[in-house]
Write a protein that holds these residues in place. Structure first.
Motif, PDB file in Angstrom:
ATOM      1  N   ASP A   1      11.677   3.045  -7.275  1.00  0.00           N
ATOM      2  CA  ASP A   1      11.559   4.506  -7.196  1.00  0.00           C
ATOM      3  C   ASP A   1      12.592   4.943  -8.096  1.00  0.00           C
ATOM      4  O   ASP A   1      13.430   5.398  -7.959  1.00  0.00           O
ATOM      5  CB  ASP A   1      11.973   4.792  -5.687  1.00  0.00           C
TER       6      ASP A   1
ATOM      7  N   GLY B   1       3.689   4.969   0.684  1.00  0.00           N
ATOM      8  CA  GLY B   1       2.973   5.042  -0.690  1.00  0.00           C
ATOM      9  C   GLY B   1       1.635   4.876  -0.899  1.00  0.00           C
ATOM     10  O   GLY B   1       0.898   4.863  -0.172  1.00  0.00           O
TER      11      GLY B   1
ATOM     12  N   LYS C   1       6.241  10.910   0.599  1.00  0.00           N
ATOM     13  CA  LYS C   1       5.575   9.662   0.616  1.00  0.00           C
ATOM     14  C   LYS C   1       4.914   9.461   1.760  1.00  0.00           C
ATOM     15  O   LYS C   1       5.502   9.426   2.843  1.00  0.00           O
ATOM     16  CB  LYS C   1       6.445   8.457   0.012  1.00  0.00           C
TER      17      LYS C   1
END
Length: 198
Positions: A94, A45, A164
């Motif tokens: 998330d 990320g 990601k």
């Protein structure tokens, strides 16, 4: 990520360089790399450190999955808007799922309520296996399983996201230790051999 596949890269490096000591610290939370005296970090990320070099390695696709028993009990899912009627499981950090239909480009990003969460993705996957609900996790967490044995099903395969990004990070120093450069080179070569993602 490390427990399922990235460990293979690290093990290979350890075999090639037996004189280099490896202290592998696997964390789900962001840590202070400088105070922990970390040479190299992998990040998933956008948790990029200032004053560190960050090289993109992979983009990991995410997908929906549920157990066969959960779907048999609660009915099939044919569109993401039906998720509001299901028990949902997520990783703690998330909590906003954005699904994009790869054929029509339709986007789903409604507010969702989660009945189970954990900071450990393997525990999230195991909760799915035990029939506790539907999760949105990296596809390798459930494609690696034997679906017949674990009764785990991918859902809505046409709905994905951009993925990601996984980065390797290291300090931008004029004189990096040779062990660090050796590991960076090894990861780059391993990535080219095992480019399992985009």
């Amino acid at each position: 990520m490390t427990q399922l596949w990235l460990k293979k890269c690290i093990y290979e490096f350890a075999e090639k360089h037996p004189n280099i000591c490896i202290d592998l610290d696997v964390q789900n939370e962001k840590i202070d790399l400088v105070s922990k005296r970390v040479d190299i970090s992998f990040r998933l990320g956008d948790l990029i450190e200032q004053d560190w070099v960050a090289r993109k390695l992979w983009s990991i696709p995410f997908g929906l999955c549920a157990s066969r028993s959960y779907i048999e009990k609660n009915g099939p899912v044919t569109h993401p808007k039906q998720l509001v009627n299901h028990r949902l499981i997520t990783v703690n950090n998330d909590c906003h799922w954005k699904l994009v239909n790869q054929t029509t480009n339709e986007v789903f990003s409604d507010e969702l309520q989660f009945q189970f969460s954990s900071n450990d993705v393997l525990l999230v996957r195991d909760a799915v296996v035990h029939g506790l609900g539907i999760a949105w996790i990296p596809t390798y967490y459930f494609h690696e399983l034997n679906h017949d044995q674990h009764n785990l099903l991918p859902l809505l395969p046409d709905w994905q996201d951009a993925g990601k990004e996984v980065f390797i990070m290291y300090r931008d120093r004029d004189k990096r230790p040779m062990r660090v450069d050796a590991f960076i080179e090894h990861v780059s070569m391993w990535k080219n051999r095992f480019n399992m993602f985009v």
